[in-house]
Design an enzyme around this catalytic site. Structure first.
Site, PDB file in Angstrom:
ATOM      1  N   ASN A 110       0.813  -1.119   0.037  1.00 37.84           N
ATOM      2  CA  ASN A 110      -0.189  -0.169  -0.149  1.00 37.84           C
ATOM      3  C   ASN A 110       0.752   1.161   0.013  1.00 37.84           C
ATOM      4  O   ASN A 110       0.647   2.249  -0.863  1.00 37.84           O
ATOM      5  CB  ASN A 110      -0.989  -0.157   1.253  1.00 37.84           C
ATOM      6  CG  ASN A 110      -1.970  -1.087   1.027  1.00 37.84           C
ATOM      7  OD1 ASN A 110      -2.001  -1.943   0.284  1.00 37.84           O
ATOM      8  ND2 ASN A 110      -2.644  -1.319   2.328  1.00 37.84           N
ATOM      9  N   HIS A 156     -18.465  36.178 -30.201  1.00 36.65           N
ATOM     10  CA  HIS A 156     -19.550  35.265 -30.515  1.00 36.65           C
ATOM     11  C   HIS A 156     -19.455  34.807 -31.941  1.00 36.65           C
ATOM     12  O   HIS A 156     -20.339  34.513 -32.811  1.00 36.65           O
ATOM     13  CB  HIS A 156     -20.873  36.125 -30.821  1.00 36.65           C
ATOM     14  CG  HIS A 156     -21.108  36.892 -29.506  1.00 36.65           C
ATOM     15  ND1 HIS A 156     -21.741  36.766 -28.291  1.00 36.65           N
ATOM     16  CD2 HIS A 156     -20.708  38.219 -29.111  1.00 36.65           C
ATOM     17  CE1 HIS A 156     -21.748  37.587 -27.379  1.00 36.65           C
ATOM     18  NE2 HIS A 156     -20.959  38.514 -27.787  1.00 36.65           N
ATOM     19  N   SER A 276      -9.749  12.564 -49.034  1.00 37.64           N
ATOM     20  CA  SER A 276     -10.945  11.700 -48.607  1.00 37.64           C
ATOM     21  C   SER A 276     -10.805  10.510 -49.769  1.00 37.64           C
ATOM     22  O   SER A 276     -10.438  10.650 -50.868  1.00 37.64           O
ATOM     23  CB  SER A 276     -12.110  12.580 -49.167  1.00 37.64           C
ATOM     24  OG  SER A 276     -13.168  11.811 -49.437  1.00 37.64           O
ATOM     25  N   LYS A 282     -10.893  16.932 -51.625  1.00 39.09           N
ATOM     26  CA  LYS A 282     -10.823  17.061 -50.084  1.00 39.09           C
ATOM     27  C   LYS A 282      -9.396  17.329 -49.387  1.00 39.09           C
ATOM     28  O   LYS A 282      -8.523  16.313 -50.004  1.00 39.09           O
ATOM     29  CB  LYS A 282     -11.788  16.118 -49.268  1.00 39.09           C
ATOM     30  CG  LYS A 282     -13.178  15.983 -49.646  1.00 39.09           C
ATOM     31  CD  LYS A 282     -13.791  17.172 -48.602  1.00 39.09           C
ATOM     32  CE  LYS A 282     -14.395  16.505 -47.467  1.00 39.09           C
ATOM     33  NZ  LYS A 282     -15.114  17.255 -46.493  1.00 39.09           N
ATOM     34  N   GLU A 289      -8.532  17.727 -35.784  1.00 43.72           N
ATOM     35  CA  GLU A 289      -9.835  17.336 -35.477  1.00 43.72           C
ATOM     36  C   GLU A 289      -9.542  15.930 -34.151  1.00 43.72           C
ATOM     37  O   GLU A 289     -10.131  15.836 -33.211  1.00 43.72           O
ATOM     38  CB  GLU A 289     -10.492  16.368 -36.512  1.00 43.72           C
ATOM     39  CG  GLU A 289     -11.163  17.509 -37.589  1.00 43.72           C
ATOM     40  CD  GLU A 289     -11.663  17.017 -38.738  1.00 43.72           C
ATOM     41  OE1 GLU A 289     -12.413  15.927 -38.707  1.00 43.72           O
ATOM     42  OE2 GLU A 289     -11.129  17.290 -39.715  1.00 43.72           O
ATOM     43  N   GLN A 321      -6.398   0.895  -7.339  1.00 41.40           N
ATOM     44  CA  GLN A 321      -5.764   0.431  -8.452  1.00 41.40           C
ATOM     45  C   GLN A 321      -6.162   0.944  -9.716  1.00 41.40           C
ATOM     46  O   GLN A 321      -5.648   0.883 -10.614  1.00 41.40           O
ATOM     47  CB  GLN A 321      -5.735  -1.313  -8.536  1.00 41.40           C
ATOM     48  CG  GLN A 321      -5.124  -2.093  -9.481  1.00 41.40           C
ATOM     49  CD  GLN A 321      -4.924  -3.285  -9.250  1.00 41.40           C
ATOM     50  OE1 GLN A 321      -4.340  -3.729  -8.619  1.00 41.40           O
ATOM     51  NE2 GLN A 321      -5.688  -4.208  -9.995  1.00 41.40           N
ATOM     52  N   LYS A 324      -4.812   3.994 -12.180  1.00 39.71           N
ATOM     53  CA  LYS A 324      -3.426   3.953 -12.998  1.00 39.71           C
ATOM     54  C   LYS A 324      -3.965   4.080 -14.456  1.00 39.71           C
ATOM     55  O   LYS A 324      -3.276   4.964 -15.047  1.00 39.71           O
ATOM     56  CB  LYS A 324      -2.804   2.797 -12.749  1.00 39.71           C
ATOM     57  CG  LYS A 324      -1.958   2.669 -11.447  1.00 39.71           C
ATOM     58  CD  LYS A 324      -1.188   1.662 -11.247  1.00 39.71           C
ATOM     59  CE  LYS A 324      -0.812   1.620  -9.694  1.00 39.71           C
ATOM     60  NZ  LYS A 324      -2.221   1.596  -8.664  1.00 39.71           N
TER      61      LYS A 324
HETATM   62  N1  ARG Z   1      -1.761  -3.169  -7.405  1.00 41.56           N
HETATM   63  C1  ARG Z   1      -2.052  -2.432  -6.416  1.00 41.56           C
HETATM   64  C2  ARG Z   1      -2.398  -0.977  -6.669  1.00 41.56           C
HETATM   65  O1  ARG Z   1      -2.243  -0.603  -7.653  1.00 41.56           O
HETATM   66  C3  ARG Z   1      -1.117  -2.392  -5.330  1.00 41.56           C
HETATM   67  C4  ARG Z   1      -1.391  -2.350  -3.756  1.00 41.56           C
HETATM   68  C5  ARG Z   1      -2.273  -3.710  -3.626  1.00 41.56           C
HETATM   69  N2  ARG Z   1      -2.336  -3.781  -2.155  1.00 41.56           N
HETATM   70  C6  ARG Z   1      -3.118  -4.785  -1.413  1.00 41.56           C
HETATM   71  N3  ARG Z   1      -3.269  -4.550  -0.179  1.00 41.56           N
HETATM   72  N4  ARG Z   1      -3.643  -5.473  -2.409  1.00 41.56           N
HETATM   73  O2  ARG Z   1      -3.287  -0.628  -5.933  1.00 41.56           O
END
Ligand code: ARG
Length: 458
Positions: A110, A156, A276, A282, A289, A321, A324
């Site tokens: 953690n 505008h 195009s 085109k 875009e 988690q 990410k």
């Molecule tokens: N892969 C986990 C995350 O991205 C890491 C921490 C996991 N901790 C746990 N107590 N399962 O958060």
């Protein structure tokens, strides 16, 4: 396969559950930060005599080998080992046995993941800051060429008053400069070292947190173990900074798309366009875009992250988690967009004549005609009414205000003299607006000089 945490369990986990839990697919990109963090942690454990010094040395040496092997493509990560933290620890233990098993002393995944993500985001932020500085340079260079390129300014989306293309570009300079300062500000709160928070309640080992922080180049350590493992504010702040970068890119791209149209024809894209498959005539501004379109996913990640975090009781929960993929995608998207955006604006053709022509239509100098009359003694409200009539007349006769003959002008007001033509020319309209922040050539040149000085200091 035996799990590093398998002791408490009677039977092995279901394959589907393993796959579901695993984050290695996307967190493997933090391998460098994970190893760096473990090297600092192991060094500290040895210094504090929490583990034998020889073991600490062995761990540090082997972690460096693992880093090289990963970089040489010699390491296969395993879904079963769940995440980058356990994959690396497992390889370490396979290679150096018992010494490797001492690495995780006084640490939890953690606080480990909280450390890794902070380091990863700071590294990426540094890259994005560089890209923003490059973008600012491209804008300033382009602006330097266009301090006399008159174009219509809009409100505008209706023609309002003439400005220059340099002035317009320097508006975006201001936006991206704010983005840069926002990223740097966000970095201050990311730059805090969470290791030592343990799973949630710190640890009984005499860890030297300050040493780990200084080894890793952090400015400070987190001050509450519960917050240390469950704070993701810095992820959300970065997601917000990146959403704003995309918003600025997208606004400019929207303008470029409009300006590439036949109706405007202010710019022509060089490579940043495609044809195009059916319509031979085109030339589409696809790059602009796509950047505009990609702003959507980056905004979405910000909202997704806020929502993921909103109901999480202290401290760590596996929901986290899910921080990410969104932040990684926001980073990837911004890093993808900024360079193509820079190339696109550096190579496009600016059609100065059309910009000037555009600024002449739409009575963009009407305010200046009124100001002219005011300077000759007419009260502003009366001048406003006179010019209103002139505009009506000019529309009827398909003329611009500066196309009216002296006889025509006299019909509206006998205080008008020959100097009107100079007073309401597009050049005068732009260059008399010398107020700080205004579009006059000398003012924009000063803004460009200040910008160059700012960039020289970066
Ligand atoms: N892969 C986990 C995350 O991205 C890491 C921490 C996991 N901790 C746990 N107590 N399962 O958060």
């Amino acid at each position: 396969m035996a799990k590093l945490w398998g002791g408490r369990f009677q039977k092995s986990t279901d394959k589907k559950v393993d796959d579901f839990n695993s984050s290695i697919r996307f967190d493997k990109r933090m391998y460098k930060q994970d190893i760096k963090g473990s090297v600092a942690h192991a060094t500290m454990l040895g210094r504090q005599n929490i583990i034998p010094k020889e073991d600490s040395d062995k761990i540090v040496a082997e972690l460096k080998n693992i880093l090289n092997d990963i970089e040489d493509g010699k390491v296969e990560f395993e879904i079963d080992a769940e995440d980058i933290h356990m994959n690396i620890e497992k390889i370490l233990i396979e290679r150096i046995g018992d010494a490797g098993k001492r690495l995780h002393t006084g640490r939890s995944r953690n606080d480990q993941v909280a450390l890794d993500i902070r380091m990863y985001l700071m590294d990426e932020t540094a890259d994005i800051e560089e890209m923003l500085i490059h973008t600012l340079n491209v804008l300033v260079d382009l602006a330097s060429d266009h301090t006399e390129t008159i174009m219509p300014g809009y409100t505008h989306l209706q023609k309002a008053q003439p400005v220059t293309f340099a002035h317009h570009l320097m508006a975006y300079f201001e936006m991206f400069k704010r983005d840069l300062s926002r990223l740097r500000d966000c970095r201050k709160r990311t730059n805090v070292m969470p290791l030592g928070s343990g799973a949630l309640a710190g640890t009984t080992y005499p860890l030297d947190r300050e040493f780990v922080a200084s080894e890793l180049g952090f400015d400070a350590v987190t001050m509450n173990s519960l917050d240390g493992v469950s704070d993701r504010d810095f992820v959300i702040e970065l997601a917000n900074c990146l959403a704003l970068v995309m918003m600025h890119l997208s606004r400019f791209c929207e303008e470029l798309i409009l300006w590439s149209s036949n109706e405007f024809s202010f710019v022509e894209m060089d490579d940043a366009s495609t044809g195009s498959s059916i319509m031979p005539q085109k030339k589409n501004p696809d790059v602009a875009e796509l950047i505009r379109g990609k702003a959507g996913r980056v905004y979405g990640h910000l909202m997704g992250l806020l929502t993921t975090m909103k109901g999480i009781p202290l401290a760590y929960n596996k929901d986290m988690q899910e921080d990410k993929e969104p932040i990684f995608d926001s980073i990837d998207t911004v890093k993808l967009c900024l360079p193509v955006f820079c190339d696109m604006i550096a190579t496009m053709t600016v059609k100065k004549d059309n910009m000037l022509k555009g600024s002449k239509g739409g009575f963009t100098n009407a305010t200046d005609v009124a100001d002219y009359l005011v300077k000759k003694g007419l009260p502003f409200r009366e001048a406003h009414a006179v010019v209103g009539r002139m505009v009506f007349y000019s529309i009827e006769h398909d003329k611009a205000l500066d196309d009216l003959t002296m006889d025509e002008f006299k019909e509206f007001s006998d205080i008008i003299e020959d100097d009107i033509y100079n007073a309401i020319s597009m050049e005068t309209c732009v260059n008399d607006r010398k107020v700080i922040g205004g579009p006059a050539k000398e003012v924009v040149e000063k803004a460009i000089a200040d910008a160059k000085e700012f960039l020289a200091q970066q």
